[in-house]
Design an enzyme around this catalytic site. Sequence first.
Site, PDB file in Angstrom:
ATOM      1  N   THR A 166    -103.625 -31.294  44.814  1.00 23.89           N
ATOM      2  CA  THR A 166    -103.286 -31.302  43.918  1.00 23.89           C
ATOM      3  C   THR A 166    -103.174 -29.594  43.421  1.00 23.89           C
ATOM      4  O   THR A 166    -104.179 -28.765  44.021  1.00 23.89           O
ATOM      5  CB  THR A 166    -104.994 -31.677  42.926  1.00 23.89           C
ATOM      6  OG1 THR A 166    -105.720 -30.872  42.989  1.00 23.89           O
ATOM      7  CG2 THR A 166    -105.268 -33.578  43.157  1.00 23.89           C
ATOM      8  N   HIS A 167    -102.464 -29.333  42.522  1.00 26.82           N
ATOM      9  CA  HIS A 167    -102.307 -27.236  42.870  1.00 26.82           C
ATOM     10  C   HIS A 167    -101.718 -27.378  43.368  1.00 26.82           C
ATOM     11  O   HIS A 167    -102.382 -25.868  43.751  1.00 26.82           O
ATOM     12  CB  HIS A 167    -103.511 -26.773  42.032  1.00 26.82           C
ATOM     13  CG  HIS A 167    -104.457 -27.365  40.555  1.00 26.82           C
ATOM     14  ND1 HIS A 167    -103.984 -27.446  39.953  1.00 26.82           N
ATOM     15  CD2 HIS A 167    -105.286 -28.144  40.620  1.00 26.82           C
ATOM     16  CE1 HIS A 167    -104.489 -28.085  38.488  1.00 26.82           C
ATOM     17  NE2 HIS A 167    -105.397 -28.514  39.232  1.00 26.82           N
ATOM     18  N   SER A 184     -79.364 -19.981  60.985  1.00 27.05           N
ATOM     19  CA  SER A 184     -79.477 -18.587  60.610  1.00 27.05           C
ATOM     20  C   SER A 184     -77.918 -18.443  61.174  1.00 27.05           C
ATOM     21  O   SER A 184     -77.518 -18.283  62.011  1.00 27.05           O
ATOM     22  CB  SER A 184     -80.180 -17.853  59.856  1.00 27.05           C
ATOM     23  OG  SER A 184     -79.886 -16.004  60.004  1.00 27.05           O
ATOM     24  N   LYS A 229     -84.060 -19.739  62.894  1.00 32.69           N
ATOM     25  CA  LYS A 229     -83.922 -21.038  61.536  1.00 32.69           C
ATOM     26  C   LYS A 229     -83.119 -21.938  61.529  1.00 32.69           C
ATOM     27  O   LYS A 229     -82.574 -22.388  62.456  1.00 32.69           O
ATOM     28  CB  LYS A 229     -83.744 -19.692  60.995  1.00 32.69           C
ATOM     29  CG  LYS A 229     -83.694 -18.499  60.455  1.00 32.69           C
ATOM     30  CD  LYS A 229     -85.980 -18.683  59.427  1.00 32.69           C
ATOM     31  CE  LYS A 229     -85.824 -19.014  57.633  1.00 32.69           C
ATOM     32  NZ  LYS A 229     -84.590 -17.823  57.402  1.00 32.69           N
ATOM     33  N   GLU A 256     -82.737 -28.421  49.859  1.00 29.58           N
ATOM     34  CA  GLU A 256     -82.710 -27.594  49.015  1.00 29.58           C
ATOM     35  C   GLU A 256     -80.967 -27.294  48.054  1.00 29.58           C
ATOM     36  O   GLU A 256     -80.993 -27.409  46.494  1.00 29.58           O
ATOM     37  CB  GLU A 256     -82.307 -25.409  49.576  1.00 29.58           C
ATOM     38  CG  GLU A 256     -83.565 -25.792  50.377  1.00 29.58           C
ATOM     39  CD  GLU A 256     -83.309 -24.259  51.098  1.00 29.58           C
ATOM     40  OE1 GLU A 256     -82.478 -23.857  50.271  1.00 29.58           O
ATOM     41  OE2 GLU A 256     -82.863 -24.396  52.408  1.00 29.58           O
ATOM     42  N   GLN A 266     -62.793 -36.997  24.679  1.00 29.55           N
ATOM     43  CA  GLN A 266     -62.150 -36.742  25.547  1.00 29.55           C
ATOM     44  C   GLN A 266     -62.758 -35.801  26.974  1.00 29.55           C
ATOM     45  O   GLN A 266     -63.427 -35.913  27.728  1.00 29.55           O
ATOM     46  CB  GLN A 266     -61.044 -36.179  25.476  1.00 29.55           C
ATOM     47  CG  GLN A 266     -59.935 -36.360  26.546  1.00 29.55           C
ATOM     48  CD  GLN A 266     -58.827 -35.589  27.258  1.00 29.55           C
ATOM     49  OE1 GLN A 266     -57.629 -36.369  26.139  1.00 29.55           O
ATOM     50  NE2 GLN A 266     -58.472 -34.394  27.180  1.00 29.55           N
ATOM     51  N   LYS A 320     -66.132 -37.221  29.617  1.00 31.03           N
ATOM     52  CA  LYS A 320     -65.940 -37.880  31.643  1.00 31.03           C
ATOM     53  C   LYS A 320     -66.303 -36.926  32.418  1.00 31.03           C
ATOM     54  O   LYS A 320     -66.990 -37.147  33.142  1.00 31.03           O
ATOM     55  CB  LYS A 320     -64.415 -38.586  31.444  1.00 31.03           C
ATOM     56  CG  LYS A 320     -64.061 -39.831  31.169  1.00 31.03           C
ATOM     57  CD  LYS A 320     -62.290 -40.029  30.553  1.00 31.03           C
ATOM     58  CE  LYS A 320     -62.331 -39.511  29.527  1.00 31.03           C
ATOM     59  NZ  LYS A 320     -62.227 -39.534  28.425  1.00 31.03           N
TER      60      LYS A 320
HETATM   61  N1  ARG Z   1     -57.067 -39.091  26.760  1.00 34.64           N
HETATM   62  C1  ARG Z   1     -58.349 -39.748  25.458  1.00 34.64           C
HETATM   63  C2  ARG Z   1     -59.265 -39.661  26.365  1.00 34.64           C
HETATM   64  O1  ARG Z   1     -59.903 -39.560  27.314  1.00 34.64           O
HETATM   65  C3  ARG Z   1     -57.529 -41.300  25.206  1.00 34.64           C
HETATM   66  C4  ARG Z   1     -57.556 -42.101  23.464  1.00 34.64           C
HETATM   67  C5  ARG Z   1     -56.516 -41.074  23.035  1.00 34.64           C
HETATM   68  N2  ARG Z   1     -56.453 -40.817  21.941  1.00 34.64           N
HETATM   69  C6  ARG Z   1     -56.224 -39.772  20.964  1.00 34.64           C
HETATM   70  N3  ARG Z   1     -55.989 -40.898  19.232  1.00 34.64           N
HETATM   71  N4  ARG Z   1     -55.560 -39.307  21.508  1.00 34.64           N
HETATM   72  O2  ARG Z   1     -60.463 -39.670  25.086  1.00 34.64           O
END
Ligand code: ARG
Length: 446
Positions: free
Chosen positions: A139-140, A261, A267, A274, A306, A309
């Site tokens: 602990t600690h 290293s 090393k 890490e 958009q 993603k």
């Molecule tokens: N490439 C767009 C996205 O990833 C697809 C949808 C586009 N829709 C639009 N109304 N421009 O969100």
Amino acid sequence: MQRINASISVDQRLAVQDVTASRAHCAMLVKQQVISAADGAAIDGGLVHIMGELQAGSFPFRAEYEDIHMNVEARLAELIGPPAGRLHTARSRNDQVATDFRLWTRQACEEAAGAVRGYQCALLDLAAAHASTIMPGFTHLQSAQPVSFAHHLLAYVEMAERDRGRFLDAATRMNECPLGAAALAGTSFDIDRHATAAALGFDRPMANSLDAVSSRDFAIEAVSAAAQCAAHLSRLAEEIVLWVSPAFGFARLSDALTTGSSIMPQKRNPDAAELVRAKTGRINGALIQLLTLMKALPLAYSKDLQEDKPAVFDAFDALELSLAAMTAMVRDLQPNRERMRQMANTGYADATDLADWLVRALGLPFREAHHATGAIVARAETLGLDLAGLSLSEMQRIEPRITAGVYAVLGAQHALASRTSYGGAAPIRVGEQIARWHARVQTEEK
Ligand code: ARG
């Protein structure tokens, strides 16, 4: 405009999902007699051809077509001509992207859950080999009470099990289909959303078209599960960094999982551990990115969406790599039993056991026992001895009622064996937990 607007460099990772969802949409349009069977057959043939190109790596991704949906449609038109124009009936890129992205994220969650299971199996194998390997529990980061190496590893198995649960819960909750919500309000065509939902393995269509095209809490939930999982991985990564440092000397990683290293030949740097530690920051960043992206976004679709993603792809890439690296390190780790045992016997890690004995054998109130133990530890320190090495007469100078029976609880081995409460570190309890985990993992394999 093209530079800021195009997303194909990122969303090309949705290509397979896009074609799969388009095939389901096309089949439904034919079944509902929205398009003719002949057009439907031409479209489906083209989509199958495109799937082949994707698998062969020969599909031409082109920035002038902005995103994956336009790229697939443009390619379809090249391949089959005018019927291609009928595929986009009763849908929009808004419900398309929401569908593709859910399919991708659902799979990512399922794969993450599988990778976590692999990591747990590696921990379990190492634990089974070290059920009686003593180490100091901290602990600690101060030596506190002895535990076993297996008990320590099983703590991470438990954490990982909750992580798995979060991925699987997220996958279940997100399993509703946006397709057919069209741009935002649904469509006037007589579509069958239940059919497309079922064809794509969703439990049901989403009930509100505005929600369907504009919600990304499924992505936030998935990345949140990834962030929590990465946080757990980073804790063990950090411990590996400590354990393999010569100052601790608790374990060793082979050449395959360390780097040298360029200037200091002695090393053996735990770079992989890490990097796992560091990637946590990256995944947390993705989570904050998504939460910030969604904050105060009015209904329904806006192009802000958009930007969801890159964060999700990056988070799951980082997590996949972190899980693979941690699994490899756990499988590689060579603990130094002798060093851990030695350290478990220094730092008076059995002081609590002495105090507990005074309570049990002499009936002292715990506070008083704690005080007497403090004095005995101080005396032992002065003499340069551990508690088991201190003579009975020395102990009796502080607490005259102590008998030779006390030696049965002193020393790390005794201290460890005595922690038999449920969930405790005693080898007997840890053995039960290992057996429980083995049974659980084996039933899954069947
Ligand atoms: N490439 C767009 C996205 O990833 C697809 C949808 C586009 N829709 C639009 N109304 N421009 O969100």
